[in-house]
Write a protein that holds these residues in place. Structure first.
Motif, PDB file in Angstrom:
ATOM      1  N   THR A  88       2.765   5.244  -9.734  1.00  0.00           N
ATOM      2  CA  THR A  88       1.409   4.791 -10.034  1.00  0.00           C
ATOM      3  C   THR A  88       1.073   5.087 -11.489  1.00  0.00           C
ATOM      4  O   THR A  88       1.417   6.141 -12.021  1.00  0.00           O
ATOM      5  CB  THR A  88       0.380   5.484  -9.116  1.00  0.00           C
ATOM      6  N   ASN A  89       0.398   4.142 -12.106  1.00  0.00           N
ATOM      7  CA  ASN A  89      -0.043   4.303 -13.488  1.00  0.00           C
ATOM      8  C   ASN A  89      -1.416   3.670 -13.599  1.00  0.00           C
ATOM      9  O   ASN A  89      -1.550   2.479 -13.884  1.00  0.00           O
ATOM     10  CB  ASN A  89       0.948   3.653 -14.448  1.00  0.00           C
ATOM     11  N   GLY A  90      -2.461   4.497 -13.348  1.00  0.00           N
ATOM     12  CA  GLY A  90      -3.804   3.956 -13.294  1.00  0.00           C
ATOM     13  C   GLY A  90      -3.934   3.041 -12.084  1.00  0.00           C
ATOM     14  O   GLY A  90      -3.518   3.386 -10.971  1.00  0.00           O
ATOM     15  N   PRO A  91      -4.455   1.832 -12.272  1.00  0.00           N
ATOM     16  CA  PRO A  91      -4.605   0.916 -11.138  1.00  0.00           C
ATOM     17  C   PRO A  91      -3.310   0.218 -10.728  1.00  0.00           C
ATOM     18  O   PRO A  91      -3.225  -0.354  -9.647  1.00  0.00           O
ATOM     19  CB  PRO A  91      -5.609  -0.114 -11.670  1.00  0.00           C
ATOM     20  N   SER A  92      -2.285   0.266 -11.587  1.00  0.00           N
ATOM     21  CA  SER A  92      -1.039  -0.448 -11.287  1.00  0.00           C
ATOM     22  C   SER A  92      -0.081   0.421 -10.481  1.00  0.00           C
ATOM     23  O   SER A  92      -0.038   1.648 -10.643  1.00  0.00           O
ATOM     24  CB  SER A  92      -0.356  -0.906 -12.582  1.00  0.00           C
ATOM     25  N   GLU A  93       0.698  -0.221  -9.615  1.00  0.00           N
ATOM     26  CA  GLU A  93       1.687   0.462  -8.792  1.00  0.00           C
ATOM     27  C   GLU A  93       3.003  -0.302  -8.851  1.00  0.00           C
ATOM     28  O   GLU A  93       3.013  -1.526  -8.864  1.00  0.00           O
ATOM     29  CB  GLU A  93       1.223   0.570  -7.338  1.00  0.00           C
TER      30      GLU A  93
ATOM     31  N   LYS B  99       3.441   7.794  -5.172  1.00  0.00           N
ATOM     32  CA  LYS B  99       3.112   7.911  -3.759  1.00  0.00           C
ATOM     33  C   LYS B  99       4.400   7.978  -2.960  1.00  0.00           C
ATOM     34  O   LYS B  99       5.345   7.238  -3.247  1.00  0.00           O
ATOM     35  CB  LYS B  99       2.259   6.724  -3.289  1.00  0.00           C
TER      36      LYS B  99
END
Length: 303
Positions: A158-163, A115
C-alpha cells in the motif's frame, strides 16, 4: 571503512530489539542480474553459473516492540564480506506503520507498508512415502495428522490510496491440536549478519547483527504466485533483453522497477524451506560502515 553507531528513534525503545513468533525461511536460486540491481556497487555478489542465493523470510510476530505484526523480507542475494557473507534485503513488507518507520529510519531497510490477507482451508493429507516417514522420525518432516491446513497469504503493498498485489504465498501446515509434544526439530542458535542502507530514508551503508534462537525443521516449499498482471521481468526472454542497473533512491519509476524485480525474486526457483518455531530474534543497533557523501564520490571520480 568508517564505523559508527547509528542514532535510533525512541519509538522502539533501546536496542537490542526482541521479536518472538514463527517464520518460514525459503531459499531460492535468483538470477545474478536481478540481484545486482539491488546491491551497492562496492559489494561483490556471491554467485555461481549466473545465480545467487536469495529467497524470502515470512514471519508472524506475536510479541515485538511494535506489537503483533506480519513481515515479508524479500532477499535479493548474498554479498561477500570476508571472512563470511551477508544477505541483502530487496524489499521488506510489514502490516505495521511503526515497524515500517523503524525499519526505514533505524535499520536502513527498504520497508513498505502492506496488507497480509490470509485464507485457511483444511484438506486431507496425501499418503506419506517411506522417505517422509523417515523425515518425521528425525524431526524434519511434517506433522502426523490426517488433515492439513492450506494457508494462502496475499501480500498487497500500500502507498497512500494505491494498492499493488505483490504475491500470493501458499503454505501447507498441519492442523492445530495434534500432539502438543510433537518434536518441532532441533533447537538452534545462529547469527545472521546483514548489510542495509543506501535508501531514501537512510543513505548510509549499515551493518547489523540478527541473533536467532528457534526450533527448526525442513518443510515443503511454499508455492509463490505473482499478481494477476505479472511483472515484465519474470520471463527468461524479458530478462535477456533487460539492461539492469543498480537501483538508487529517487523517482517513482525506479520505485516501480524495484517492486517488479522484488516480485521476480519471489517467483524464482525454490531450493529449501525451513520452518522456525518458538522463534526469538534479537536485532542489534546497526553501525555505519560508510557514510553517504556526494562530495567524496565526486572527488573519487575526479581522481
Amino acid at each position: 571503512m568508517e564505523i559508527a553507531r547509528t542514532k535510533c528513534s525512541l519509538g522502539y525503545g533501546k536496542p537490542p530489539w526482541i521479536f518472538k513468533g514463527r517464520a518460514l525461511y525459503q531459499l531460492h536460486l535468483v538470477k545474478s542480474e536481478i540481484a545486482r540491481a539491488f546491491i551497492p556497487k562496492e559489494f561483490r555478489l556471491v554467485e555461481a553459473f549466473g545465480y545467487t542465493l536469495g529467497g524470502f523470510f515470512l514471519a508472524s510476530y506475536e510479541d515485538s516492540p511494535a506489537g503483533v505484526f506480519d513481515e515479508l523480507v524479500v532477499i535479493a542475494g548474498i554479498v561477500w564480506n570476508p571472512p563470511t557473507s551477508c544477505a541483502w534485503a530487496a524489499r521488506v513488507l510489514v502490516n505495521s506503520g511503526d515497524a515500517c518507520d523503524h525499519g526505514r529510519k533505524d535499520v536502513g531497510l527498504p520497508s513498505q507498508v502492506a496488507k497480509f490477507s490470509k485464507k485457511i482451508t483444511a484438506t486431507p493429507k496425501q499418503r506419506k512415502s517411506k522417505f517422509n516417514g523417515f523425515l518425521d522420525t528425525i524431526g524434519f518432516g511434517t506433522a502426523s495428522s490426517s488433515m492439513k491446513d492450506c494457508i494462502d497469504v496475499l501480500v498487497t503493498e500500500t502507498n497512500g490510496p494505491s494498492e499493488t498485489d505483490i504475491c500470493n504465498i501458499k503454505l501447507t501446515t498441519s492442523v492445530p491440536g495434534v500432539k502438543f509434544d510433537e518434536w518441532k526439530g532441533p533447537a538452534i542458535r545462529m547469527s545472521l549478519p546483514s548489510f542495509s542502507g543506501r535508501t531514501e530514508y537512510n543513505p548510509n551503508l549499515l551493518k547489523y547483527s540478527c541473533s536467532i534462537e528457534c526450533r527448526v525443521r525442513a518443510v515443503k516449499a511454499a508455492k509463490v504466485s505473482g499478481p494477476s498482471s505479472p511483472p515484465k521481468h519474470d520471463t527468461e526472454e524479458a530478462l535477456s533483453q533487460l539492461h539492469l542497473k543498480t537501483l538508487e533512491p529517487g523517482s517513482r519509476e525506479i520505485a516501480d522497477e524495484g517492486q517488479n524485480l522484488s516480485i521476480s525474486v519471489m517467483l524464482s526457483k525454490p531450493l529449501l524451506a525451513l520452518e522456525f518455531s518458538c522463534l526469538k530474534m534479537q536485532v542489534e543497533a546497526p553501525v555505519v560502515v560508510s557514510q553517504h557523501s556526494k562530495s567524496r564520490f565526486a572527488a573519487r571520480v575526479a581522481n
